[in-house]
Design a protein around this motif. Sequence first.
Motif, mmCIF file in Angstrom:
data_model
loop_
_atom_site.group_PDB
_atom_site.id
_atom_site.type_symbol
_atom_site.label_atom_id
_atom_site.label_comp_id
_atom_site.label_asym_id
_atom_site.label_seq_id
_atom_site.Cartn_x
_atom_site.Cartn_y
_atom_site.Cartn_z
ATOM 1 N N TYR A 1 -50.454 -24.915 13.232
ATOM 2 C CA TYR A 1 -50.413 -26.320 12.819
ATOM 3 C C TYR A 1 -51.496 -26.593 11.785
ATOM 4 C CZ TYR A 1 -47.271 -27.252 16.781
ATOM 5 O OH TYR A 1 -46.216 -27.249 17.654
ATOM 6 N N ARG A 2 -52.658 -25.978 11.973
ATOM 7 C CA ARG A 2 -53.739 -26.193 11.009
ATOM 8 C C ARG A 2 -53.321 -25.680 9.628
ATOM 9 N NH1 ARG A 2 -57.960 -23.403 13.422
ATOM 10 N NH2 ARG A 2 -57.504 -24.631 15.277
ATOM 11 N N ARG A 3 -52.698 -24.515 9.586
ATOM 12 C CA ARG A 3 -52.236 -23.983 8.298
ATOM 13 C C ARG A 3 -51.225 -24.914 7.655
ATOM 14 N NH1 ARG A 3 -50.682 -17.642 8.460
ATOM 15 N NH2 ARG A 3 -50.516 -17.942 6.208
ATOM 16 N N LEU A 4 -50.432 -25.568 8.474
ATOM 17 C CA LEU A 4 -49.373 -26.432 7.939
ATOM 18 C C LEU A 4 -49.855 -27.865 7.720
ATOM 19 C CD1 LEU A 4 -46.430 -25.199 10.199
ATOM 20 C CD2 LEU A 4 -46.697 -24.761 7.753
ATOM 21 N N GLY A 5 -51.088 -28.152 8.060
ATOM 22 C CA GLY A 5 -51.611 -29.509 7.895
ATOM 23 C C GLY A 5 -50.949 -30.494 8.855
ATOM 24 N N VAL A 6 -50.590 -30.005 10.039
ATOM 25 C CA VAL A 6 -49.877 -30.852 11.006
ATOM 26 C C VAL A 6 -50.798 -31.209 12.162
ATOM 27 C CG1 VAL A 6 -48.041 -30.782 12.751
ATOM 28 C CG2 VAL A 6 -47.616 -29.916 10.443
ATOM 29 N N SER A 7 -50.815 -32.489 12.517
ATOM 30 C CA SER A 7 -51.526 -32.858 13.739
ATOM 31 C C SER A 7 -50.746 -33.959 14.452
ATOM 32 C CB SER A 7 -52.947 -33.320 13.431
ATOM 33 O OG SER A 7 -52.899 -34.468 12.625
ATOM 34 N N PHE A 8 -50.981 -34.091 15.727
ATOM 35 C CA PHE A 8 -50.198 -35.012 16.557
ATOM 36 C C PHE A 8 -51.099 -36.079 17.158
ATOM 37 C CE2 PHE A 8 -48.250 -30.868 16.545
ATOM 38 C CZ PHE A 8 -46.918 -31.150 16.287
ATOM 39 N N GLU A 9 -50.550 -37.245 17.351
ATOM 40 C CA GLU A 9 -51.286 -38.264 18.087
ATOM 41 C C GLU A 9 -51.346 -37.872 19.568
ATOM 42 O OE1 GLU A 9 -49.370 -39.147 15.471
ATOM 43 O OE2 GLU A 9 -51.105 -39.900 14.357
ATOM 44 N N LEU A 10 -50.256 -37.309 20.062
ATOM 45 C CA LEU A 10 -50.192 -36.953 21.476
ATOM 46 C C LEU A 10 -49.606 -35.564 21.642
ATOM 47 C CD1 LEU A 10 -48.546 -40.111 23.085
ATOM 48 C CD2 LEU A 10 -50.939 -39.412 23.294
ATOM 49 N N ILE A 11 -50.270 -34.774 22.485
ATOM 50 C CA ILE A 11 -49.633 -33.534 22.914
ATOM 51 C C ILE A 11 -49.386 -33.716 24.393
ATOM 52 C CG2 ILE A 11 -49.916 -31.057 23.233
ATOM 53 C CD1 ILE A 11 -51.543 -30.963 20.713
ATOM 54 N N GLU A 12 -48.162 -34.085 24.724
ATOM 55 C CA GLU A 12 -47.858 -34.204 26.152
ATOM 56 C C GLU A 12 -46.498 -33.609 26.391
ATOM 57 O OE1 GLU A 12 -48.525 -38.364 26.884
ATOM 58 O OE2 GLU A 12 -46.566 -38.905 26.150
ATOM 59 N N GLY A 13 -46.510 -32.640 27.242
ATOM 60 C CA GLY A 13 -45.288 -31.877 27.435
ATOM 61 C C GLY A 13 -44.463 -32.393 28.586
ATOM 62 N N GLU A 14 -43.436 -31.639 28.867
ATOM 63 C CA GLU A 14 -42.574 -31.999 29.988
ATOM 64 C C GLU A 14 -43.372 -32.076 31.285
ATOM 65 O OE1 GLU A 14 -38.855 -29.841 30.269
ATOM 66 O OE2 GLU A 14 -39.035 -29.229 28.171
ATOM 67 N N SER A 15 -44.431 -31.279 31.377
ATOM 68 C CA SER A 15 -45.212 -31.241 32.628
ATOM 69 C C SER A 15 -45.845 -32.591 32.947
ATOM 70 C CB SER A 15 -46.301 -30.180 32.534
ATOM 71 O OG SER A 15 -47.215 -30.514 31.504
ATOM 72 N N ASP B 1 -48.076 -34.997 -0.887
ATOM 73 C CA ASP B 1 -48.828 -35.237 0.323
ATOM 74 C C ASP B 1 -47.946 -35.847 1.424
ATOM 75 O OD1 ASP B 1 -51.392 -35.138 1.550
ATOM 76 O OD2 ASP B 1 -51.297 -37.333 1.551
ATOM 77 N N LEU B 2 -47.086 -36.759 1.038
ATOM 78 C CA LEU B 2 -46.206 -37.381 2.033
ATOM 79 C C LEU B 2 -45.197 -36.375 2.586
ATOM 80 C CD1 LEU B 2 -45.533 -40.923 0.535
ATOM 81 C CD2 LEU B 2 -47.120 -40.280 2.350
ATOM 82 N N LEU B 3 -44.937 -35.335 1.817
ATOM 83 C CA LEU B 3 -44.033 -34.295 2.299
ATOM 84 C C LEU B 3 -44.779 -33.247 3.132
ATOM 85 C CD1 LEU B 3 -41.939 -33.787 -0.955
ATOM 86 C CD2 LEU B 3 -41.087 -34.727 1.202
ATOM 87 N N GLY B 4 -46.100 -33.298 3.078
ATOM 88 C CA GLY B 4 -46.882 -32.284 3.783
ATOM 89 C C GLY B 4 -47.033 -30.998 2.984
ATOM 90 N N VAL B 5 -46.968 -31.117 1.662
ATOM 91 C CA VAL B 5 -47.134 -29.953 0.793
ATOM 92 C C VAL B 5 -48.532 -30.034 0.152
ATOM 93 C CG1 VAL B 5 -46.314 -28.839 -1.340
ATOM 94 C CG2 VAL B 5 -44.670 -29.766 0.308
ATOM 95 N N PRO B 6 -49.309 -28.935 0.227
ATOM 96 C CA PRO B 6 -50.670 -28.978 -0.326
ATOM 97 C C PRO B 6 -50.670 -29.164 -1.843
ATOM 98 C CG PRO B 6 -50.293 -26.952 0.956
ATOM 99 C CD PRO B 6 -48.975 -27.640 0.826
ATOM 100 N N THR B 7 -51.784 -29.705 -2.366
ATOM 101 C CA THR B 7 -51.857 -30.038 -3.792
ATOM 102 C C THR B 7 -53.098 -29.431 -4.447
ATOM 103 O OG1 THR B 7 -52.962 -32.078 -3.112
ATOM 104 C CG2 THR B 7 -50.633 -32.234 -3.627
ATOM 105 N N PRO B 8 -53.054 -28.124 -4.752
ATOM 106 C CA PRO B 8 -54.197 -27.515 -5.447
ATOM 107 C C PRO B 8 -54.417 -28.172 -6.816
ATOM 108 C CG PRO B 8 -52.335 -25.978 -5.340
ATOM 109 C CD PRO B 8 -51.968 -27.156 -4.507
#
Length: 569
Positions: free
Chosen positions: A243-257, A559-566
Motif C-alpha cells: 500500500y505504501r508503494r501505491l500511495g494507498v491508505s485507509f481511514e479504517l482497517i476493519e475486517g470481517e472479524s 494525483d486524483l488518480l493515485g499516479v505519482p508525479t515526478p
Amino acid sequence: MKRYERAFAELAANASGAPVDEIAALVKIPEPDRGDFSLPCFSLAKRLRKSPADVARDVAAAAQGHPFFASIAAVGPYVNATLDSARVVAEIVPEVRRLGDRFACSEARRGAAVVIDYSSPNIAKPLGFHHLRSTMIGNALARIHRALGYTVVGVNFLGDWGKTFGLLAEAFERWGDAGALEKGGISYLLELYVRASHAAKDEPGFDDAARAMFLRQEEGDPRAIELWTSFREHSLREFERIYRRLGVSFELIEGESTYRDGMEAVIAAIAQKPGTREDQGALVVDMPYAEGEPPMMLKKSDGATLYATRDIAAAIHRFERFHFEKSLYVVGVEQTRHFDQLKRALRAMGHDFADRMVHVSFGRVQGMSTRKGNVVFLEEVLDEARERALAKMREAEADREIDPEAVSEQVGVGGVVFGDLKNLRASDYTFDWEDILNPRGFTGVCVQYAHARCCSILRKGGGAPGEGAADLSALAASEEIALVKGIARIPSAVLDAAEALEPSRLARAVYEAAHAWNRYQQAGNADRSLRVLVDGNRLRLARLALVDATRIALRKGLDLLGVPTPEAM
Ligand code: ARG
C-alpha cells in the motif's frame, strides 16, 4: 468548462423552452473542428413537433450574442457552439494558477459522507495482481470524492474471518514453525495453506479438526485467537508495504472479524424480519429468490457463520456510524450476486439505506501469466514495472540530474496504475507491458512526462511569472488555446468520474490535456516562434504562465488518480 457548458445549456433552454437540466444532459463535446459544445436536437424535435434541423436553426438564431461564445451555429440537426478563445484563456489560466493545489476541487459536497470499501483482501495470502483493480479504483474514487468535499471513509474490509483460518490454525498446530513464520511471512502461510487444503481432502479427520478450530475461534478460545492474531499481523505488515508503494491508505482497517461477536444479534434481527429458514441444513434469509437462485446463507450446517452474515452486520454498522450518502463496494464482477442479495436482504429488514449502496463492480485482467501459471503477485508486477522503466530510462539517456531508482519506481507504479484506471471499469482488459510503459501512448508515463517537461521548462525559464506579470492576450496560437481547453475539461471530468463512479473519465481527460501539451511542444519543435522560451518577454511570460497552469492541472489530475508525479524524468 462546466460554467461555459452551463451557459450554453441555459441559452438553448431559453431558446427552445425546454428545461435547462434536460438540455444540459444532452450537450456533448464534439470533434474539435465542430466547436466546443454540441446539442443534438432530436428529442427536442419530438417535443416541439418540428424537424431536428428546424429546431437547431431556431435555437441557434435565438441564442446569439452571449459574450462566452464566438459562434453558435446550426449544422444539420445540431447546434454547435464555439467558445471565445481569448476569454477562455484570460479566465482559465489565472484561475488554475490561483487555485494551485485546490484546482478541480470544490466544497460542493461538504458534509456528505461516502464510505468506500476497497482492496479488502483476504489475509494469509499475498496480494495478487487482481487486487490491484479494487485497490486502485477505490483509491482513485476516494481521492476524487475528497476533492469534491465529501467526507470519505475508506475501509479495508479484510477477509480475516472464516473457516480458512481454522484450517490454517489447525495446520499450524500440527506442522507449524514460529521461526519460519517470522522469516517467511505470508509466503510461509501460503505454503501452509496449500498443505492444509490437501490434508483437508486426503487426511481423514483433518477437515473436521479445522472446522472445530474455527468454531473455537468463533467462541474466543485464547490459543485459537492467538494463532489467528499472528496470521493477521503478518499479513497486514506485508500489505502495508505494498500500500505504501501505491500511495494507498485507509481511514479504517476493519475486517470481517470485527463482526464475529455480533452474529447472533444480526441473525435474530433477520429472523424477525424478513425471517430465516432452513435450507439443506443451512440457515438462509427467507426472502423471495429468482428461479434457481441459491438463497443467501447466514449459517452453515455446522453452525459457522458466513461472509454474507458479516457483510449485513458491517453495512448496518457503517450506516449507524457515518450516515453515508453513498456506500461503495469496489469488488469484482464475480460478487454481483452477493451484493445484490446483500441489498435485498437489508431492504427486506427495513433498512432503506440499502438504496444508497452501490456495488462498484469491475472486470477481469487478462494476459498476466506467471512461471507457475498461478496467481500473479502484485509485488512482483510492481518490481518488474520498476525494472522495465529503469531499463527504458537507461536506453533514453534520461536527465542526469535525477535519481533513476526513485523515478523508475514512480514511472513503473504510475504505468501499472494508470494502465488499469484508463479502462472502463466494467470491462475486462488485457495487460500488456508495451502498452503500459509506452511514452507515446495513452499511458501514465506519457502524462507524467508532460508534467515533468512543464516543471523542467519552468526551471529553465526562471520559474513561473507572478500573478499579473503575464499578458495572456499573447496566447493566441491554436495549440495554446487547445491546451487551455484541455486543462479546463479536467474539473468537469472529476465531477463526471464521481457521478459515474468511473475514474477512467478522469484518466481520459488528463491524457487529453497531456496530449494537447505534446501537440504544443511538437509545434514548437517545428516552428521556433512557438517555443515557450522565446526571446520576446511578453510572449515568454505569457507562455510560462500557461506552462505553470498545465503543470498544476496535470499534477492534480494524476494525483486524483493515485499516479505519482515526478518533477524530472
Ligand atoms: N475479502 C473479499 C474477497 O477477497 C472481498 C470483500 C469485499 N468487501 C465486502 N464488504 N464484501 O473476495
